[in-house]
Design a protein around this motif. Structure first.
Motif, PDB file in Angstrom:
ATOM      1  N   PRO B  24      10.562 -64.041   3.444  1.00 56.40           N
ATOM      2  CA  PRO B  24      11.340 -63.033   4.185  1.00 56.40           C
ATOM      3  C   PRO B  24      12.064 -63.616   5.334  1.00 56.40           C
ATOM      4  N   LEU B  25      10.703 -63.890   6.450  1.00 60.68           N
ATOM      5  CA  LEU B  25      11.175 -64.381   7.820  1.00 60.68           C
ATOM      6  C   LEU B  25      11.146 -65.951   7.929  1.00 60.68           C
ATOM      7  N   GLY B  26      10.589 -66.171   5.882  1.00 59.86           N
ATOM      8  CA  GLY B  26      11.474 -67.752   6.380  1.00 59.86           C
ATOM      9  C   GLY B  26      12.989 -68.357   6.522  1.00 59.86           C
ATOM     10  N   ALA B  27      13.281 -66.876   5.147  1.00 61.76           N
ATOM     11  CA  ALA B  27      14.482 -67.143   4.820  1.00 61.76           C
ATOM     12  C   ALA B  27      16.024 -66.544   6.087  1.00 61.76           C
ATOM     13  N   VAL B  28      15.011 -65.812   6.766  1.00 60.33           N
ATOM     14  CA  VAL B  28      16.008 -65.109   8.396  1.00 60.33           C
ATOM     15  C   VAL B  28      15.972 -66.803   9.078  1.00 60.33           C
ATOM     16  N   LEU B  29      14.409 -66.825   9.702  1.00 57.00           N
ATOM     17  CA  LEU B  29      13.978 -68.232  10.035  1.00 57.00           C
ATOM     18  C   LEU B  29      15.595 -68.969   9.159  1.00 57.00           C
ATOM     19  N   MET B  30      16.135 -69.363   8.272  1.00 57.58           N
ATOM     20  CA  MET B  30      16.880 -70.586   7.180  1.00 57.58           C
ATOM     21  C   MET B  30      18.386 -70.421   8.046  1.00 57.58           C
ATOM     22  N   THR B  31      18.388 -69.039   7.655  1.00 56.95           N
ATOM     23  CA  THR B  31      19.747 -68.203   8.023  1.00 56.95           C
ATOM     24  C   THR B  31      20.293 -68.286   8.714  1.00 56.95           C
ATOM     25  N   VAL B  60      14.456 -58.867   7.508  1.00 56.77           N
ATOM     26  CA  VAL B  60      14.121 -58.456   8.557  1.00 56.77           C
ATOM     27  C   VAL B  60      13.713 -56.861   8.433  1.00 56.77           C
ATOM     28  N   GLU B  61      14.453 -56.443   7.796  1.00 55.95           N
ATOM     29  CA  GLU B  61      13.826 -54.722   7.349  1.00 55.95           C
ATOM     30  C   GLU B  61      13.083 -55.295   5.940  1.00 55.95           C
ATOM     31  N   ARG B  62      13.025 -55.450   5.292  1.00 55.43           N
ATOM     32  CA  ARG B  62      12.015 -56.120   4.004  1.00 55.43           C
ATOM     33  C   ARG B  62      10.290 -56.288   4.796  1.00 55.43           C
ATOM     34  N   ALA B  63      10.778 -57.520   5.604  1.00 56.24           N
ATOM     35  CA  ALA B  63       9.056 -57.700   5.864  1.00 56.24           C
ATOM     36  C   ALA B  63       9.027 -56.799   6.870  1.00 56.24           C
ATOM     37  N   SER B  64       9.333 -55.542   7.392  1.00 57.67           N
ATOM     38  CA  SER B  64       8.452 -54.815   7.956  1.00 57.67           C
ATOM     39  C   SER B  64       8.523 -53.680   7.572  1.00 57.67           C
ATOM     40  N   GLU B  65       9.598 -53.523   6.513  1.00 56.27           N
ATOM     41  CA  GLU B  65       8.707 -52.569   5.481  1.00 56.27           C
ATOM     42  C   GLU B  65       7.689 -52.654   5.005  1.00 56.27           C
ATOM     43  N   MET B  66       6.980 -54.428   4.341  1.00 52.70           N
ATOM     44  CA  MET B  66       6.230 -54.336   3.765  1.00 52.70           C
ATOM     45  C   MET B  66       5.182 -54.392   4.822  1.00 52.70           C
ATOM     46  N   LEU B  67       5.614 -54.697   6.447  1.00 50.86           N
ATOM     47  CA  LEU B  67       3.734 -54.580   7.246  1.00 50.86           C
ATOM     48  C   LEU B  67       3.693 -53.025   6.852  1.00 50.86           C
ATOM     49  N   ALA B  68       4.884 -52.203   7.057  1.00 53.10           N
ATOM     50  CA  ALA B  68       4.309 -50.620   7.629  1.00 53.10           C
ATOM     51  C   ALA B  68       3.239 -50.357   5.972  1.00 53.10           C
ATOM     52  N   ARG B  69       3.483 -51.262   4.671  1.00 49.95           N
ATOM     53  CA  ARG B  69       3.055 -51.121   3.251  1.00 49.95           C
ATOM     54  C   ARG B  69       1.442 -51.817   3.729  1.00 49.95           C
ATOM     55  N   LEU B  70       1.715 -52.426   4.494  1.00 46.11           N
ATOM     56  CA  LEU B  70       0.075 -53.702   4.357  1.00 46.11           C
ATOM     57  C   LEU B  70      -0.686 -52.097   5.584  1.00 46.11           C
ATOM     58  N   ARG B  71      -0.564 -52.263   6.492  1.00 40.43           N
ATOM     59  CA  ARG B  71      -0.955 -50.482   7.577  1.00 40.43           C
ATOM     60  C   ARG B  71      -1.598 -49.613   6.257  1.00 40.43           C
TER      61      ARG B  71
END
Lengths: 205, 234
Positions: B24-31, B60-71
């Motif tokens: 998702p972060l790569g997609a954000v950057l490219m978009t 960005v929301e998707r990426a931060s959800e994933m980080l929350a899951r990781l935690r």
């Protein structure tokens, strides 16, 4: 050759990545068609235009490399730009050996990708015009009569008209007549040009 | 987690970050770059740029959800290893899932072996494993006809070895053997299941307890099973 286009195909199972790639292409005025899977791309009716394919290496179902193999097997000549999540040397070697135009590691720089796409499109245009030329030559060649083809083979073999006449049991005037037709039908300005045309036809079989 | 279990777990972690966070972060950057280009050259319409911005917000929301899951998956509490009764632990885990089971109208079948010896395990960690396996089973089942849904939780004493076997069986999506195998392979492509990271954590926990965690397909779904060594009699 009169043709419109070009067209960029994007095949990626991740919707965000796919849309981002498509938007980037549109931002440099390149029309795009998106597909969520290799199978979708294979079964889609694709317009016959100068084009290239941006392909995610790792996808569920048919992978990027497998799609490349199937395209090659089906005789679809399209430059492929592979994108991969992590650098995998073995995989990139395999892809390049199979004729990939580029192998880029994510995150891909936008300019890097745009440059790769332009280059791949140039390759596609070149291949198409070269294919068109060969097809044109084949059309011209097949318009020759069997007798004219016999004369042509001897002309490019370096035989003189007199030798050809003797070889085929024809009069010199008749050989000259056939020879004129050959040059005219093949649209060759010289024997050297004729030789090059025949060599090109022989290369493609 | 002991050092010898780190590589497989780290691999899973890296795969998760590479795929679920970086993508998702790569997609954000490219978009963002595409939008910028589009605005500078007028190649994109206001609507297209607007859609791009919406996409950026969602990614960005998707990426931060994933980080929350990781935690959540890596920051597990630990209670230390004690003699633990596995049946009680499984019962408690099922009780925690009561609401989800009720909403799916699933009555779990508890097929427990009586008189199991206690296992030497960290009850909080093992409960995490049991909960993840049950959650995965429930995840696999929606969409099936209600009559076809079932969840079986089984406990057994392994034959000839000092260990206890736990099975969580579902009648969910039918998988091939290779699909089942891939559930635990963090680099098996982008088709990782929704709980790929959590399952990798589970495997690391069980292996760290000197047990094994695996899965096999069944005629109706799949069965996930793990073993734990029993407490050695003094």
């Amino acid at each position: 050759m009169n043709e419109s286009g070009p067209l960029v195909f994007v095949v990626d199972d991740d919707a965000s990545t796919r849309d981002a790639l498509a938007l980037l292409m549109r931002s440099v005025h390149l029309p795009v068609q998106e597909y969520a899977s290799a199978a979708d791309f294979l079964s889609a009716k694709r317009p016959d235009l100068p084009s290239c394919l941006i392909l995610d290496v790792r996808m569920p179902g048919l992978s990027g490399l497998e799609l490349q193999q199937q395209l090659t097997a089906a005789g679809v000549d399209i430059p492929v730009i592979f994108l991969t999540g992590h650098a995998d040397v073995r995989m990139s070697v395999r892809a390049m050996k199979a004729g990939a135009a580029e192998f880029l590691t994510k995150p891909v720089g936008d300019q890097e990708l745009i440059d790769a796409v332009h280059q791949a499109l140039a390759v596609s245009r070149q291949a198409r015009s070269s294919r068109a030329e060969v097809a044109d030559l084949q059309r011209r060649f097949s318009s020759l009569t069997p007798r004219e083809k016999e004369v042509l083979q001897r002309v490019i073999g370096g035989m003189l008209n007199k030798q050809i006449a003797g070889d085929l049991g024809l009069s010199l005037v008749t050989v000259k007549l056939h020879r004129g037709h050959v040059m005219q039908k093949m649209q060759a300005g010289s024997v050297a040009e004729l030789v090059k045309m025949v060599q090109r036809l022989e290369r493609v079989g | 987690m002991s050092n010898r279990q780190m590589p497989a777990f780290l691999e899973a972690l890296l795969a998760f970050i590479a795929h679920d966070v970086n993508q998702p972060l790569g997609a954000v950057l490219m978009t963002a770059r595409a939008c910028r280009r589009g605005l500078a050259t007028g190649s994109l319409s206001a609507d297209q740029v607007g859609d791009g911005l919406d996409r950026i917000v969602a990614d960005v929301e998707r990426a931060s959800e994933m980080l929350a899951r990781l935690r959540a998956a890596t920051g597990r509490p630990s209670a230390g290893r004690v003699a633990t009764d596995i049946n009680t632990l499984l019962q408690r885990t099922l009780a925690d899932l009561e609401d989800e089971l009720a909403s799916l109208a699933i009555v779990p079948a508890m097929d427990f072996c009586a008189n199991l010896p206690p296992v030497h395990a960290d009850p909080l960690q093992v409960q995490y494993v049991a909960r993840t396996l049950m959650a995965r089973a429930l995840d696999a089942m929606p969409g099936r006809a209600e009559s076809a849904q079932s969840l079986i939780v089984r406990s057994r004493r392994s034959v000839g070895v000092d260990e206890v076997l736990v099975e969580v069986e579902d009648a969910g999506a039918i998988m091939t053997a290779s699909e089942v195998e891939r559930i635990f392979d963090p680099f098996a492509g982008t088709s990782q299941g929704p709980l790929s990271l959590e399952l990798a954590v589970c495997r690391a926990i069980i292996e760290d307890h000197d047990g094994r965690l695996g899965a096999v397909p069944t005629a109706h779904g799949s069965v996930f099973r793990f073993t734990l060594p029993t407490v050695h009699e003094p």
